[in-house]
Structures are given as structure tokens and as C-alpha cells.
Design a protein around this motif. Structure first.
Motif, mmCIF file in Angstrom:
data_model
loop_
_atom_site.group_PDB
_atom_site.id
_atom_site.type_symbol
_atom_site.label_atom_id
_atom_site.label_comp_id
_atom_site.label_asym_id
_atom_site.label_seq_id
_atom_site.Cartn_x
_atom_site.Cartn_y
_atom_site.Cartn_z
ATOM 1 N N LEU A 1 0.962 -0.918 0.045
ATOM 2 C CA LEU A 1 -0.273 0.529 -0.108
ATOM 3 C C LEU A 1 0.743 1.243 -0.673
ATOM 4 O O LEU A 1 1.903 1.148 1.049
ATOM 5 C CB LEU A 1 -1.032 -0.037 1.475
ATOM 6 C CG LEU A 1 -2.189 1.066 1.438
ATOM 7 C CD1 LEU A 1 -3.052 1.249 0.800
ATOM 8 C CD2 LEU A 1 -2.305 1.181 3.190
ATOM 9 N N ARG A 2 0.985 2.279 -0.976
ATOM 10 C CA ARG A 2 1.354 3.385 -0.904
ATOM 11 C C ARG A 2 0.729 4.210 -0.749
ATOM 12 O O ARG A 2 -0.721 4.300 -0.862
ATOM 13 C CB ARG A 2 1.880 3.543 -2.989
ATOM 14 C CG ARG A 2 2.980 5.115 -2.746
ATOM 15 C CD ARG A 2 3.242 4.611 -3.649
ATOM 16 N NE ARG A 2 2.483 5.019 -5.205
ATOM 17 C CZ ARG A 2 2.008 6.140 -6.262
ATOM 18 N NH1 ARG A 2 2.118 7.055 -5.406
ATOM 19 N NH2 ARG A 2 1.298 5.678 -6.896
ATOM 20 N N ILE A 3 1.184 5.628 0.632
ATOM 21 C CA ILE A 3 0.383 6.626 0.972
ATOM 22 C C ILE A 3 1.028 7.390 0.945
ATOM 23 O O ILE A 3 2.492 7.880 1.133
ATOM 24 C CB ILE A 3 0.199 6.110 2.258
ATOM 25 C CG1 ILE A 3 -0.676 4.464 2.198
ATOM 26 C CG2 ILE A 3 -0.568 7.705 2.760
ATOM 27 C CD1 ILE A 3 -1.533 5.088 3.733
ATOM 28 N N ASP A 4 1.028 8.435 -0.314
ATOM 29 C CA ASP A 4 1.086 10.024 -0.306
ATOM 30 C C ASP A 4 0.041 10.707 -0.865
ATOM 31 O O ASP A 4 -0.272 10.130 -1.114
ATOM 32 C CB ASP A 4 2.709 9.539 -1.527
ATOM 33 C CG ASP A 4 2.430 8.793 -2.644
ATOM 34 O OD1 ASP A 4 1.122 9.791 -2.769
ATOM 35 O OD2 ASP A 4 3.401 8.761 -3.129
ATOM 36 N N ARG A 5 0.647 12.520 -1.445
ATOM 37 C CA ARG A 5 -0.192 12.578 -1.442
ATOM 38 C C ARG A 5 -1.054 12.572 -3.130
ATOM 39 O O ARG A 5 -1.653 12.882 -3.238
ATOM 40 C CB ARG A 5 0.296 14.017 -1.954
ATOM 41 C CG ARG A 5 -0.334 14.901 -0.432
ATOM 42 C CD ARG A 5 0.155 16.775 -0.404
ATOM 43 N NE ARG A 5 0.875 17.061 -0.642
ATOM 44 C CZ ARG A 5 1.456 17.994 -1.318
ATOM 45 N NH1 ARG A 5 0.585 18.671 -1.786
ATOM 46 N NH2 ARG A 5 3.085 18.434 -1.871
ATOM 47 N N ASP A 6 -0.459 11.921 -3.715
ATOM 48 C CA ASP A 6 -0.805 11.389 -5.316
ATOM 49 C C ASP A 6 -1.773 10.176 -4.610
ATOM 50 O O ASP A 6 -2.320 9.990 -5.758
ATOM 51 C CB ASP A 6 0.565 11.137 -6.275
ATOM 52 C CG ASP A 6 1.619 11.969 -5.839
ATOM 53 O OD1 ASP A 6 0.803 13.437 -6.358
ATOM 54 O OD2 ASP A 6 2.259 12.124 -5.813
ATOM 55 N N SER A 7 -1.457 9.452 -4.757
ATOM 56 C CA SER A 7 -1.536 7.799 -3.927
ATOM 57 C C SER A 7 -3.862 8.492 -3.221
ATOM 58 O O SER A 7 -4.615 7.491 -2.995
ATOM 59 C CB SER A 7 -1.400 6.608 -3.262
ATOM 60 O OG SER A 7 -1.611 6.988 -1.455
ATOM 61 N N VAL A 8 -3.512 9.325 -2.449
ATOM 62 C CA VAL A 8 -4.694 9.630 -1.789
ATOM 63 C C VAL A 8 -4.992 11.179 -1.701
ATOM 64 O O VAL A 8 -3.893 11.987 -1.223
ATOM 65 C CB VAL A 8 -4.733 9.309 -0.081
ATOM 66 C CG1 VAL A 8 -4.838 7.418 -0.572
ATOM 67 C CG2 VAL A 8 -3.401 9.954 1.076
#
Ligand code: ADP
Ligand code: ZN
Ligand code: ZN
Length: 671
Positions: free
Chosen positions: A452-459
Motif C-alpha cells: 500500500l502506497r500512501i502519499d499525496r498522489d495516492s490519496v
């Protein structure tokens, strides 16, 4: 209409959201106006929102030219004196006009001319649906927590507390207990709990709601709709809400009876506004507590050096929580993985083994890298060309999934180039790694793991972030790759290993605050491991394993780290031992911006001062932003008062130049 004024004629001094001082307006005979009322007033050809700050019998203006208040915005109580004084202070301190601080911070709903359905919408805004909290047991405070709560409750009048506790030591429990006591003691008391921009997690909000089931709690942050924001604002203004949980904007809320201010993660950079008034909500919170003669609690695992200096020279009282609160949970074990002279792509052999071991035990792995996108730039293997933004002086970041090169400064997107635009070579390589590239590498190496990737692009939306975090809490992700977003606040229960990549980039930075920030983020991300017991492990890959920052980090010893940095800052005459301000200028050409600053520098010669130092104008680190060339001039003083006195005099001498936009920033955080 006769032009003579009746004896009872009254005038109002009104502040508006513009770089103008208080303006005089005539109060129409049939209008009942009080200080603190919101009004609409004619300004030029427009009608603008304003606030009445004084009512006077006489005006020095020509009675023929003085205009009338156009509209009184009724149906809500006037803004209280305390709020007026506080916003006036903020404006003076940050070198703006009062109205620029006061009118601008009102929610848009309360700045508009009421429409035909005003009464209905106001009634709707007054309606507060009570959200119920969920069946969670309240833990018994341990001794350290008890001592902290008692100290806060014993405060008489203004007092500053620094609640310093390692991650998971139960700081939030201390806040909640102190809040509870304050609210129970006085039926009208209100509490402000400030949280960083990114940190208003549903988890924290739910915890507050559940604890204060009896009281109305509202929130304020930039994700709220206009109606939601107006609703929270009015509930606090009218005293119906007893608790406000909010990000930096919440410091400007209007309270009936503010009784306690708490600033969680007080070191967090999001407390500083990046444009407009450029205020520090942390500093203003302290000031507001002072004005109200109440306690202010600054909580952090890694206090800012400004705050740590307050502790060391006894302007603030230190309350320490030295252990993790949950039974059986200890602090994670930190290891520095020496990556000098080692050949591997992204993860060292040791880190790879640790990841496998953690996955086998059914626990989660967090991989932290403070860079989004696939790679910070792309580069031609033949001639060395690198992708750059046409409007800014920075590189463009390669976003593989979006097939774009994106400027992270201005947001401009460019198509991926197939050949080098400079020499035609078709071989173009990504340089360095961001979250996307790490995600890809993990997926290749551990294809069975759920990544799971969490950064301002993914969320992008707040709801998406909440969903992603819920996946982690439900253990539906095995390896989580992310930026700062995963570091903060979250009470993850199943994380066994945290891996930190690319800490070295910050160690190489010339910013004096880089080390402080890196320490804070590493402590924070490390703090996500082993929170619910069962040992946590943290591995930091670095080519500078002997750097003193790691020594303090291994021992999780903030005090030693803070004391060393304070000593360094003292010796190098840096903040918090000197006080700074910047004069910034933007123009079409750098010469123009520098010329303006040079003239401003010259004009300062007329001001007599012994301890204020001015430096030569220089281009800013990011020299061009959105086609504007930017330069700045640093001012330094040995005391806050000296700096303020100087700026007050200097401001009036600075002469505007056509085509140059300028502003003063007090207490800048980045030079
Ligand atoms: P911090 O804000 O310092 O990171 P929290 O207040 O979130 O810490 O507490 C971390 C965890 O410890 C939470 O799960 C919380 O419920 C628990 N906790 C806090 N205080 C106690 C206590 N006195 N006894 C048992 N558990 C506690
Ligand atoms: Zn080339
Ligand atoms: Zn750009």
C-alpha cells in the motif's frame, strides 16, 4: 437631505481585509451598531466586509466625504473584545494591518452579504448534529501522567507547560484528562486542542468525542466545507461548543470563555502559515493563553528548539513521560544500517532479511521515504540533460503512473520525453527514488505481499486517506510505503518494522533546521513500530552512520539531542538565540527584485539601532517560482522587542516600486 450632522451623529471605525488602517464610516440613524459587529462598508466601488472596532462621536474626515455603513450583519453576537485584541496583536506582530488579520480569518459565510435565505441558512448552521463516540475504556493514568495533569490543573493564570513524552507515552491521555477537569469545573469553560494539518485523524477525533460525550465538540480544518466551517465557528463563538479541535486556523476562533489551550505536536511545520499573514499558530496560541491568563500545554516527542530553549531557561515547565503507556510495549530498537561501499539497489541485505522475518510473523512493515513520485528527475545518459520546470528554478519529478513530469513547486505537468530534447539520445534514465519506485521494487521482490502506497498522489482527498489508514488498521496491507503522511500520530497496532530510506538527503541540507526536522520525523516514524507490544524494530539506511544525530536517535534521547543543538545554535548566533525577519521581493527580473531590496536596505540607515543587523539582498533558494524571480533580505536582532521596534520604523520607510511585490515575514522558518 440636509448636510449638517445631528448632535447624536456617531461614527464607526471599521477594519477591512486590505492593507489599510481603520476607516471611518457614518452610522445611519436607524442602525444600532456595537463594537465587534460585522458590517458591509463601501470601499471604492465595492462593498466589502468589515468589523467595527470603535464607536466615536467625531471624525476628522470631511463630513461630506464620509460614507455610511451599508449593511449591518446581524443575528450573531458581536466579536468579543478578547478576540479583537488578539487579532490586533497578531497583525502588529506580523506587520500587517489589523483587518488583514481579523477579517480574513472569519469563515467566508460570515463575510458575505446575507442572501434572501439568510435566516434559513443561519438556522441550519446553528443546528449541530451530535456525533456519538464509540465503547472504549478509559485507561487509569500512570504516575507520570497523573503528575502532568495535576501540574496543569494547579496553574493559576498564564503558565506554559511542555509535555515531552516519547511516542506512545500517553500524551493524548494527559490532554484528555486535563480537558475533562477544566470542562467539568466550569460550565462555560471552553478548550482549544490544536493539531497539525495532517494529524486530525478520525482516530483522534473519535477519541475526543467518545471521551466528552456530554459536551459538544467541533472541528476546524481546511477539509471542511464552507457550511461545516461556519457551523463550527458559530458554535464556538456562541459558547455552545465546549471543545474545538482544529488545525492552525483554529487559533483565530472566537471563544466565549477560553480556559485551556493545548498544542499537540507543537514542533510541526504546519503550524506556520505559508502565505498571507505567515503566522505561527503555536506562537500565537501561547500569546492568546497569556492574554487570557490561562495555561498553555505544548506537547511533543521532539519539541522545537524554540520550545526546548523555553524549558532550559525556565520560561516553561517541563512535564516528562518517559515510558510507553501500554503494558508490555517498549520503545522500538533502532539500528543504523551502514550503506557506505555496499552495492544494492534499494534495500540492504539486512533490511531485506528483516522485512521477510516481519512478514513471516504476520506483522506489518512501514517503509518511509520523504519523496513522492517515481524519481526526483530524469536525465540523459549521453549529454547530462535533466528535466526542469519552465516556470520555476527546480527539477521536474518523474511520475511513472501518471506518465508525466511534474513540478512540485508550481504543479505544472509536462509530457514524458522519448528522446533527449538537447541531443536526441533515446536513453533517458530516472535518477534517485521516490515512493512509486520503492512500491514497484517491493512488488517485484515480494509479489505475494499486499503493498500500500500512501502519499499525496495516492490519496488526494481526505476520505481516501482515511480509507487507506483503515486498511492498515484492519491488517489488509502488509508493506506500507509512504511519506510524512504515515509518520504522524497514527496509533498502528501491528507494525513490527519501520525502514527509513534516504535520510541522508536531509543531512546534506544547508538549512539550519534540517537536522531538527529530520530528527523529529525519524523519531515519529520510528514511533509507529511496536506500539501494542511485541517489540518494534527500526532500520535506518545511511552513508553517514557516525553522524551525531544517530547517536541520540539510537538512545531515543531527545534531551541530549536538543541540548546539543541548542549549544550549537548559541555558538553560531542562530535562532532561537537571535530573532529574524525577512523582507521578500518578487519581480519579473531578479535585478528588479534585488534593486528594490537594496533601496530598502539603504533606507534602513536612517534608523538608529544598536543590535539589529541587516544582510545583503540575495536570491532565494528557489529563485524562480511561477515565472516570478525572488530575492530576500535577512534582518536579525538579539531580542524580539528590538526586532519589532526596528520593523515598525522600517516598514514606513520602504518605498513601493512598480512591478515589485514585497512582504515582511517575521520569525521565518526557512531561509
Ligand atoms: P501519545 O499521544 O504520547 O503518542 P497516546 O495517548 O496515544 O500516546 O497513548 C498511546 C497508547 O497508550 C494508546 O493506545 C492509549 O490508549 C494507551 N494509554 C495511554 N495511557 C495509558 C495508561 N495510563 N494505561 C494504559 N494504556 C494507556
Ligand atoms: Zn542528451
Ligand atoms: Zn514549476
Amino acid at each position: 437631505m440636509p448636510m449638517t450632522l445631528s448632535k447624536t451623529q456617531l461614527f464607526a471605525k471599521v477594519i477591512v481585509d486590505a492593507p489599510l488602517p481603520e476607516l471611518d464610516y457614518r452610522i445611519p440613524d436607524d442602525m444600532l451598531v456595537a463594537v465587534g459587529d460585522r458590517v458591509l462598508v463601501p470601499l471604492g466601488v465595492r462593498k466589502v466586509p468589515g468589523i467595527v472596532v470603535e464607536i466615536v462621536r467625531e471624525s476628522e474626515l470631511d463630513p461630506k466625504r464620509i460614507k455610511k455603513i451599508a449593511f449591518l450583519l446581524t443575528d450573531t453576537p458581536p466579536l468579543p473584545q478578547e478576540w479583537l485584541e488578539f487579532t490586533r496583536f497578531a497583525a502588529q506582530y506580523y506587520k500587517r494591518e489589523w483587518g488583514e488579520a481579523a477579517v480574513q480569518v472569519l469563515p467566508p459565510f460570515f463575510r458575505k452579504k446575507p442572501g434572501v435565505r439568510y435566516a434559513q441558512s443561519l438556522a441550519k448552521i446553528r443546528e449541530l448534529k451530535k456525533k456519538d463516540g464509540k465503547a472504549q475504556a478509559q485507561p487509569m493514568l500512570n504516575e507520570e501522567q497523573e503528575t502532568a495533569v495535576e501540574a496543569i490543573m494547579a496553574a493559576r493564570g498564564f503558565e506554559r507547560f511542555v509535555l515531552h513524552g516519547v511516542t506512545g507515552s500517553g500524551k493524548t491521555e494527559v490532554y484528555l484528562n486535563a480537558m475533562q477537569k477544566v470542562l467539568d469545573e466550569d460550565d462555560e469553560a471552553q478548550v482549544l486542542l490544536m493539531v497539525p494539518e495532517i494529524n486530525l485523524t478520525p482516530q483522534l477525533e473519535a477519541r475526543v468525542r467518545e471521551r466528552f460525550d456530554r459536551y459538544t465538540i467541533v472541528t476546524m480544518n481546511s477539509d471542511l466545507t464552507q457550511t461545516e466551517r461556519a457551523r463550527s465557528w458559530l458554535a464556538v463563538h456562541e459558547g455552545r461548543a465546549r471543545v474545538l479541535v482544529g488545525t492552525r486556523m483554529a487559533v483565530f476562533a472566537s471563544f466565549r470563555k477560553l480556559a485551556l489551550i493545548i498544542v499537540d505536536e507543537e514542533h510541526d511545520a504546519s503550524y506556520k502559515a505559508g502565505d498571507g499573514l505567515r503566522y505561527s499558530a503555536r506562537d500565537l496560541a501561547i500569546k492568546r493563553a497569556h492574554m487570557n491568563s490561562i495555561a498553555c500545554v505544548l506537547g511533543s516527542a521532539t519539541p522545537s528548539l524554540e520550545t526546548w530553549a523555553m524549558v532550559r531557561d525556565e520560561r516553561a515547565r517541563l512535564l516528562s513521560l518517559k515510558h510507553r503507556a501500554v503494558q508490555g510495549a517498549s520503545l522500538p530498537k533502532v539500528e543504523i544500517v551502514d550503506t557506505r561501499n555496499r552495492k544494492f539497489h534499494i534495500f540492504s541485505g539486512d533490511v531485506r532479511l528483516a522485512i521477510e522475518d516481519t512478514l513471516q510473523k504476520g506483522r506489518q512493515v512501514l517503509v518511509f521515504i520523504n519523496r513522492r513520485g517515481y524519481a526526483p528527475t530524469i536525465n540523459c545518459t549521453a549529454c547530462g540533460w535533466v528535466s526542469r520546470c519552465l516556470h520555476c528554478s527546480g527539477f521536474t519529478v518523474y511520475h511513472k503512473r501518471d506518465r508525466a513530469l511534474v513540478c512540485h513547486h508550481c504543479g505544472t505537468r509536462y509530457p514524458i520525453v522519448q528522446r533527449c530534447p538537447s541531443c536526441g539520445n533515446p536513453e533517458i534514465e530516472p535518477i534517485g527514488s521516490g515512493t512509486e519506485r520503492i512500491e514497484e521494487a517491493i512488488a517485484n521482490e515480494w509479489p505475494e505481499a499486499r503493498v500500500l502506497r500512501i502519499d499525496r498522489d495516492s490519496v488526494k482527498a481526505k476520505g481516501e486517506a482515511d480509507k487507506a489508514f483503515a486498511l492498515i488498521h484492519r491488517q489488509e496491507a502488509d508493506i506500507i510505503v509512504g511519506t510524512q503522511m504515515i509518520a504522524k500520530g497514527h496509533d498502528f497496532q501491528h507494525v513490527g518494522l519501520v525502514v527509513v530510506l534516504n535520510a541522508d538527503a536531509q543531512l546534506a541540507s544547508s538549512d539550519i533546521r534540517a537536522e531538527e526536522r529530520l530528527f523529529a520525523v525519524m523519531m515519529q516514524v520510528a514511533g509507529r513500530a511496536g506500539r501494542a507490544g511485541g517489540n518494534g524494530r527500526v532500520m535506518i539506511q545511511s552513508r553517514f552512520p557516525e553522524h551525531p544525530i544517530f547517536d541520540a536517535l539510537l538512545r531515543q534521547d531527545y534531551e541530549a539531542f536538543g541540548d546539543r543543538l541548542l549549544q550549537e545554535r548559541r555558538e553560531s548566533f542562530s535562532p532561537p538565540f537571535v530573532y529574524q525577519a525577512l523582507l521578500r521581493a518578487e519581480a519579473r527580473t531578479l535585478d528588479k527584485a534585488l534593486h528594490f531590496l537594496q533601496r530598502a536596505l539603504d533606507s534602513s540607515q536612517e534608523i538608529e539601532t544598536e543590535t539589529v543587523r541587516l544582510y545583503d539582498p540575495v536570491p532565494m533558494a528557489l529563485m524562480r517560482l511561477m515565472d516570478a524571480e525572488r530575492a530576500q533580505l535577512l534582518v536579525e536582532a538579539d531580542s524580539r522587542a528590538e526586532l519589532q521596534r526596528f520593523l515598525n520604523m522600517w516598514k514606513g520607510k520602504i518605498v513601493a516600486e512598480a512591478g515589485v511585490e514585497w512582504s515582511i515575514e517575521v520569525d521565518p522558518q526557512e531561509l
